[in-house]
Design a protein around this motif. Sequence first.
Motif, PDB file in Angstrom:
ATOM      1  N   GLU A  50      94.007  30.517   9.992  1.00 37.50           N
ATOM      2  CA  GLU A  50      93.204  30.567  11.226  1.00 37.50           C
ATOM      3  C   GLU A  50      94.102  30.551  12.459  1.00 37.50           C
ATOM      4  OE1 GLU A  50      90.477  27.325  10.644  1.00 37.50           O
ATOM      5  OE2 GLU A  50      89.273  28.478   9.198  1.00 37.50           O
ATOM      6  N   ASP A  53      95.790  33.980  12.681  1.00 41.27           N
ATOM      7  CA  ASP A  53      94.811  34.987  13.095  1.00 41.27           C
ATOM      8  C   ASP A  53      94.536  34.894  14.598  1.00 41.27           C
ATOM      9  OD1 ASP A  53      92.899  37.111  12.260  1.00 41.27           O
ATOM     10  OD2 ASP A  53      91.422  35.660  12.995  1.00 41.27           O
ATOM     11  N   ARG A  57      95.424  37.889  17.258  1.00 36.16           N
ATOM     12  CA  ARG A  57      94.367  38.460  18.089  1.00 36.16           C
ATOM     13  C   ARG A  57      94.632  38.233  19.575  1.00 36.16           C
ATOM     14  NH1 ARG A  57      90.364  40.509  14.954  1.00 36.16           N
ATOM     15  NH2 ARG A  57      90.335  39.800  12.802  1.00 36.16           N
ATOM     16  N   HIS A  65      92.967  45.759  12.404  1.00 32.29           N
ATOM     17  CA  HIS A  65      93.058  44.900  11.219  1.00 32.29           C
ATOM     18  C   HIS A  65      92.409  45.643  10.055  1.00 32.29           C
ATOM     19  CE1 HIS A  65      94.042  41.043  13.436  1.00 32.29           C
ATOM     20  NE2 HIS A  65      93.782  41.902  14.412  1.00 32.29           N
TER      21      HIS A  65
END
Length: 162
Positions: A50, A53, A57, A65
């Motif tokens: 997490e 990610d 982003r 992705h």
Amino acid sequence: MHGEVTARPVRLPADLELLISVYGATRRPELDMLGWTEGQIDAFIRMQFEAQDRHYRSFYPGARHSIVEVGARSAGRLIVDRVAAEIRIVDLALLPAFRRAGIGSAVVERLCEEADANGLPIRCHVEQGNEAKGFWEQLGLVATRVDGAHIAMERVCVTSPR
């Protein structure tokens, strides 16, 4: 390799557990040495996925992705940021059953063709000491600088833009 290598867009939330599994497969060997329980390792992998990610982003908001597939089987993930000056491979990771079978090479070779057609370099980073550096070198990327714990790698365009 059994089947055509393709990439399709990530579909969330349906692909979330697959993405966590791919990330976990890259980290599990080092975590298994810590003596943690399976539950602790799984929780740590999820937390780290997490965080990674969110980072990707945030730093690469326009990145695509994708799920790498071989035939109809999910094999890994690919994150590519295409900007005016480069094609940046943010992440390419395969599940263990799909490694060392030419799948990653097929993915990167397609990106190299795209880069050459558009007169762009391909760039990525690899952790110092990571055996993946040899993978990138076999595909024509060379180290350009050390960036903290990472090595910046690049393959310049080999053809003129069309």
